[in-house]
Design a protein around this motif. Structure first.
Motif, mmCIF file in Angstrom:
data_model
loop_
_atom_site.group_PDB
_atom_site.id
_atom_site.type_symbol
_atom_site.label_atom_id
_atom_site.label_comp_id
_atom_site.label_asym_id
_atom_site.label_seq_id
_atom_site.Cartn_x
_atom_site.Cartn_y
_atom_site.Cartn_z
ATOM 1 N N GLU A 2 -4.992 1.043 0.275
ATOM 2 C CA GLU A 2 -4.670 -0.176 0.730
ATOM 3 C C GLU A 2 -3.438 -0.863 -0.078
ATOM 4 O OE1 GLU A 2 -7.525 -2.733 1.707
ATOM 5 O OE2 GLU A 2 -8.454 -1.467 3.230
ATOM 6 N N PHE A 3 -3.587 -0.925 -1.412
ATOM 7 C CA PHE A 3 -2.923 -1.549 -2.492
ATOM 8 C C PHE A 3 -1.376 -0.778 -2.401
ATOM 9 C CE2 PHE A 3 -0.713 -1.678 -6.704
ATOM 10 C CZ PHE A 3 -0.733 -2.848 -6.796
ATOM 11 N N ASP A 4 -1.141 0.574 -2.259
ATOM 12 C CA ASP A 4 0.016 1.383 -2.139
ATOM 13 C C ASP A 4 0.798 0.922 -0.814
ATOM 14 O OD1 ASP A 4 -0.468 2.293 -4.483
ATOM 15 O OD2 ASP A 4 -1.384 4.413 -3.803
ATOM 16 N N GLU A 5 0.036 0.733 0.270
ATOM 17 C CA GLU A 5 0.437 0.329 1.479
ATOM 18 C C GLU A 5 1.226 -0.974 1.352
ATOM 19 O OE1 GLU A 5 1.864 0.812 5.328
ATOM 20 O OE2 GLU A 5 0.941 2.245 3.950
ATOM 21 N N LEU A 6 0.376 -1.987 0.832
ATOM 22 C CA LEU A 6 0.784 -3.403 0.591
ATOM 23 C C LEU A 6 2.283 -3.427 -0.266
ATOM 24 C CD1 LEU A 6 -2.224 -5.247 0.065
ATOM 25 C CD2 LEU A 6 -0.798 -5.466 1.989
ATOM 26 N N GLN A 7 2.216 -2.432 -1.299
ATOM 27 C CA GLN A 7 3.316 -2.365 -2.159
ATOM 28 C C GLN A 7 4.892 -1.716 -1.362
ATOM 29 O OE1 GLN A 7 2.833 -4.279 -4.801
ATOM 30 N NE2 GLN A 7 3.848 -2.722 -6.168
ATOM 31 N N ARG A 8 4.289 -0.891 -0.447
ATOM 32 C CA ARG A 8 5.575 -0.170 0.191
ATOM 33 C C ARG A 8 6.141 -1.346 1.169
ATOM 34 N NH1 ARG A 8 6.291 1.585 4.989
ATOM 35 N NH2 ARG A 8 3.992 1.022 5.733
ATOM 36 N N MET A 9 5.275 -2.117 1.988
ATOM 37 C CA MET A 9 5.661 -3.005 2.853
ATOM 38 C C MET A 9 6.304 -4.092 2.099
ATOM 39 S SD MET A 9 2.017 -3.499 5.299
ATOM 40 C CE MET A 9 2.733 -4.651 6.230
ATOM 41 N N ILE A 10 5.736 -4.616 0.867
ATOM 42 C CA ILE A 10 6.538 -5.656 0.237
ATOM 43 C C ILE A 10 7.893 -5.115 -0.176
ATOM 44 C CG2 ILE A 10 6.653 -6.948 -1.932
ATOM 45 C CD1 ILE A 10 3.587 -6.925 -1.872
ATOM 46 N N CYS A 11 8.209 -3.834 -0.385
ATOM 47 C CA CYS A 11 9.204 -3.302 -0.904
ATOM 48 C C CYS A 11 10.366 -3.301 0.617
ATOM 49 C CB CYS A 11 9.400 -1.864 -1.421
ATOM 50 S SG CYS A 11 8.457 -1.805 -3.039
ATOM 51 N N GLU A 12 9.801 -2.729 1.478
ATOM 52 C CA GLU A 12 10.525 -2.789 2.843
ATOM 53 C C GLU A 12 11.059 -4.248 3.043
ATOM 54 O OE1 GLU A 12 8.055 -1.100 5.566
ATOM 55 O OE2 GLU A 12 8.559 0.949 5.075
ATOM 56 N N LEU A 13 10.013 -5.183 2.976
ATOM 57 C CA LEU A 13 10.603 -6.663 3.353
ATOM 58 C C LEU A 13 11.444 -7.231 2.168
ATOM 59 C CD1 LEU A 13 6.938 -8.031 4.062
ATOM 60 C CD2 LEU A 13 8.789 -7.889 5.923
ATOM 61 N N ASP A 14 11.449 -6.841 1.007
ATOM 62 C CA ASP A 14 12.225 -7.410 0.066
ATOM 63 C C ASP A 14 13.738 -6.524 0.535
ATOM 64 O OD1 ASP A 14 10.670 -8.852 -1.360
ATOM 65 O OD2 ASP A 14 10.262 -7.050 -3.030
ATOM 66 N N VAL A 15 13.756 -5.197 0.858
ATOM 67 C CA VAL A 15 15.185 -4.710 1.052
ATOM 68 C C VAL A 15 15.736 -5.494 2.360
ATOM 69 C CG1 VAL A 15 16.184 -2.847 2.472
ATOM 70 C CG2 VAL A 15 14.706 -2.498 0.122
ATOM 71 N N ARG A 16 14.601 -5.771 3.543
ATOM 72 C CA ARG A 16 15.181 -6.539 4.826
ATOM 73 C C ARG A 16 15.510 -7.820 4.469
ATOM 74 N NH1 ARG A 16 17.590 -5.979 9.406
ATOM 75 N NH2 ARG A 16 16.865 -7.459 11.042
ATOM 76 N N ARG A 17 14.771 -8.470 3.455
ATOM 77 C CA ARG A 17 15.491 -9.821 3.113
ATOM 78 C C ARG A 17 16.805 -9.831 2.418
ATOM 79 N NH1 ARG A 17 12.442 -12.446 -1.809
ATOM 80 N NH2 ARG A 17 13.747 -10.871 -2.625
ATOM 81 N N ASN A 18 17.063 -8.643 1.476
ATOM 82 C CA ASN A 18 18.257 -8.649 0.969
ATOM 83 C C ASN A 18 19.467 -8.547 2.019
ATOM 84 O OD1 ASN A 18 17.112 -9.204 -1.477
ATOM 85 N ND2 ASN A 18 16.931 -6.916 -1.884
ATOM 86 N N GLU A 19 18.984 -7.564 3.113
ATOM 87 C CA GLU A 19 19.922 -7.293 3.883
ATOM 88 C C GLU A 19 20.464 -8.475 4.845
ATOM 89 O OE1 GLU A 19 18.268 -4.307 6.514
ATOM 90 O OE2 GLU A 19 18.721 -2.609 4.982
ATOM 91 N N LEU A 20 19.544 -9.243 5.043
ATOM 92 C CA LEU A 20 19.531 -10.489 5.872
ATOM 93 C C LEU A 20 20.337 -11.396 4.849
ATOM 94 C CD1 LEU A 20 16.065 -11.003 7.644
ATOM 95 C CD2 LEU A 20 18.264 -10.305 8.706
#
Length: 260
Positions: A2-20
């Motif tokens: 679950e921790f790895d999944e959360l880390q992956r999701m956080i990374c994706e959100l960071d990328v999305r945030r940077n794109e926005l």
């Protein structure tokens, strides 16, 4: 897991945030650029409107001067107004010779010099009307005028054209466009007039062609009789021919500006 999944999701959100964030910055830059373009267009429109207003004002002033006969001889002005009986005389009036020709701007001084007082000649329908007007001018002491009846113009044949002599700029008649049926009159008045660059060139041409008149681009003239006319006066800027030319130019400029 679950921790790895959360880390992956956080990374994706960071990328999305940077794109926005980047899109937001891009939108902000585009807004700034569009505002600059809007302001530039507004300034350009203001300049166009100001230029059109200035030209319209000048055009109206010139047209009023022409309508009022500013600069014309008293008798000429009276004839153009059909004296004191417009109902009888107005239908036979064809206007001024100066208002019936168009001249290339560079050649206006030369054509003015060549035509001289003939520019204020009033074109009429026939010689009978001319006689009536002249008699009325004299009887009422309303001034003097030059009058050209249409039926007199046709009495003279237009001379054959010669080749342009070496050293001449042009035949004067080639630089005049006549309207209102005045072409034959213009041909007769300018048939023997050359245009020279300056007085020195005119003198050389006169010596070689003594039967011709020579007008210069700066408004000088050597007549067919050999009389030299030259100099400058304050009235030049106010001539009818120059005003007519400026009116045509201003009308074209105003039309162009209004279409922008």
């Amino acid at each position: 897991m679950e921790f790895d999944e959360l880390q992956r999701m956080i990374c994706e959100l960071d990328v999305r945030r940077n794109e926005l964030d980047e899109k937001l910055k891009q939108c902000a830059r585009e807004i700034v650029e569009e505002r600059k373009q809007r302001d530039a267009l507004a300034d350009e429109l203001s300049d166009i409107q100001r230029a059109a207003t200035q030209r319209r004002s000048r055009l109206e002033a010139l047209e009023q001067l022409l309508q009022d006969g500013e600069g014309l001889e008293q008798g000429t002005h009276q004839v153009l107004r059909a004296l004191d009986n417009p109902e009888v005389y107005m239908t036979g009036l064809r206007g001024l010779l100066a208002s019936s020709i168009e001249v290339e701007p560079l050649f206006i001084p030369a054509i003015e010099a060549a035509l001289r007082d003939n520019l204020q000649a009033v074109l009429l329908a026939d010689s009978e009307l001319a006689a009536q007007l002249v008699e009325r001018l004299a009887a009422r002491r309303m001034g003097k005028a030059a009058i050209v009846p249409q039926d007199f113009i046709a009495l003279r044949a237009t001379p054959d054209r010669q080749l342009l002599p070496a050293g001449a700029v042009a035949w004067a008649v080639d630089k005049v466009k006549a309207v209102n049926g005045s072409q034959s009159l213009v041909d007769q008045l300018l048939c023997n007039v050359l245009v020279a660059e300056d007085l020195n060139a005119a003198i050389r041409l006169k010596k070689a062609h003594p039967d011709l008149a020579i007008a210069t681009l700066d408004g000088g003239l050597i007549s067919t009789e050999g009389v030299i006319f030259g100099g400058a006066g304050k009235e030049e800027a106010a001539s009818t021919l120059r005003r007519e030319a400026e009116v045509r130019t201003l009308k074209s400029e105003v039309e162009t500006l209004e279409q922008q």
